[in-house]
Design an enzyme around this catalytic site. Structure first.
Site, PDB file in Angstrom:
ATOM      1  N   HIS A  91     -11.472  75.773 -89.155  1.00 11.89           N
ATOM      2  CA  HIS A  91     -12.342  75.178 -89.189  1.00 11.89           C
ATOM      3  C   HIS A  91     -13.702  76.221 -89.195  1.00 11.89           C
ATOM      4  CE1 HIS A  91     -12.967  76.838 -84.773  1.00 11.89           C
ATOM      5  NE2 HIS A  91     -11.636  77.169 -85.007  1.00 11.89           N
ATOM      6  N   CYS A 113      -6.054  75.356 -85.123  1.00 14.28           N
ATOM      7  CA  CYS A 113      -6.634  76.575 -84.276  1.00 14.28           C
ATOM      8  C   CYS A 113      -6.904  75.887 -82.752  1.00 14.28           C
ATOM      9  CB  CYS A 113      -8.113  77.076 -84.674  1.00 14.28           C
ATOM     10  SG  CYS A 113      -8.822  78.149 -83.498  1.00 14.28           S
ATOM     11  N   CYS A 151     -14.928  79.480 -86.570  1.00 14.17           N
ATOM     12  CA  CYS A 151     -13.937  79.991 -86.060  1.00 14.17           C
ATOM     13  C   CYS A 151     -14.104  81.345 -85.125  1.00 14.17           C
ATOM     14  CB  CYS A 151     -12.676  79.717 -86.705  1.00 14.17           C
ATOM     15  SG  CYS A 151     -11.090  80.401 -86.058  1.00 14.17           S
ATOM     16  N   ASP A 170      -8.922  76.442 -80.639  1.00 15.17           N
ATOM     17  CA  ASP A 170     -10.245  75.988 -80.105  1.00 15.17           C
ATOM     18  C   ASP A 170     -10.518  74.460 -79.752  1.00 15.17           C
ATOM     19  OD1 ASP A 170     -13.111  75.204 -80.528  1.00 15.17           O
ATOM     20  OD2 ASP A 170     -13.429  77.112 -81.608  1.00 15.17           O
ATOM     21  N   ARG A 199     -12.917  72.467 -79.424  1.00 19.05           N
ATOM     22  CA  ARG A 199     -13.792  71.687 -79.940  1.00 19.05           C
ATOM     23  C   ARG A 199     -12.824  70.868 -81.325  1.00 19.05           C
ATOM     24  NH1 ARG A 199     -18.166  75.926 -81.279  1.00 19.05           N
ATOM     25  NH2 ARG A 199     -15.993  77.111 -81.641  1.00 19.05           N
TER      26      ARG A 199
HETATM   27 CO    CO Z   1     -10.703  79.032 -84.466  1.00 17.94          CO
END
Ligand code: CO
Length: 212
Positions: free
Chosen positions: A98, A42, A101, A44, A46
């Site tokens: 994750h 992803c 998400c 993302d 993090r």
């Molecule tokens: Co995500």
């Protein structure tokens, strides 16, 4: 939040550090890459694949998108897979989702518009295919987290059906597909499932529920 100038300063410090540790570090980098892993994860911020697996530059070919989806008409992803598998001959392809998400959550709860709405079609299909199980999970967080696990499973099966992967399996190339999920609450990756050239895709079940 880092100011952009800090990024450049940090970069200089990093480059100095690499050279201090190994004088020929950058010279070796210019000689080519031979990563063992292709990571599909992803976007993302993090979920940082190289940091969380302590993989140095040159160790991992990476593709990231919202909700780690495998669209079989995504030229970007298909090119990445083609190059990684056919040319670089990575041994492992990892699809890593994750918990928490935002993309997967949005596929569940709606409220999206524009390109991201269209992009998440694939994830909404995952929800439709497993609606009964997801809806039985109780509150929204639990439902979204189960959908994260099921999404990894379905994307991994999709991945196994991509021409480049099928061809590599048929030709006996050493290649393993892994479905993982990252838990940002403890920083740990949980392996969910694995597919290799012996796997009968129709028999790939749903992963055990990891998060309880
Ligand atoms: Co995500």
């Amino acid at each position: 939040m880092k100011d952009y100038r800090q990024l450049l300063l940090a970069n200089r410090a990093w480059a100095d550090e690499q050279t201090a540790e190994r004088a020929d570090f950058f010279e070796r980098q210019t000689m080519g890459q031979k990563p063992q892993f292709l990571w599909i994860g992803c976007s993302d911020s993090r979920v940082a694949p190289e940091q969380m697996t302590m993989t140095p530059p040159g160790g991992m070919f990476i593709h990231r998108n919202v909700a780690n989806l495998v669209h079989d008409d995504d030229l970007n992803l298909l090119s990445v897979i083609q190059y990684a598998v056919t040319v670089l001959k990575v041994k492992h392809v990892i699809v890593c989702g994750h918990y928490g998400c935002g993309g997967v959550k949005a596929a569940l709860t709606g409220g999206t518009s524009g390109p991201v709405h269209d992009w998440l079609d694939n994830a909404r299909n995952v929800y439709c295919d497993h609606k009964h199980e997801v809806d039985a999970m109780g509150d929204e967080e639990n439902r979204a987290n189960r959908l994260v696990e099921l999404n990894v499973r379905d994307q991994l099966v999709r991945l196994a059906k991509i021409d480049t992967i099928r061809q590599a399996f048929t030709e006996g190339q050493e290649l393993y597909l892994h479905g993982w999920v990252y838990d940002m609450r403890d920083g740990l990756i949980k392996p969910l499932m694995e597919i290799d050239r012996e796997t009968v895709l129709e028999e790939v079940g749903r992963p055990e529920r990891v998060l309880v």
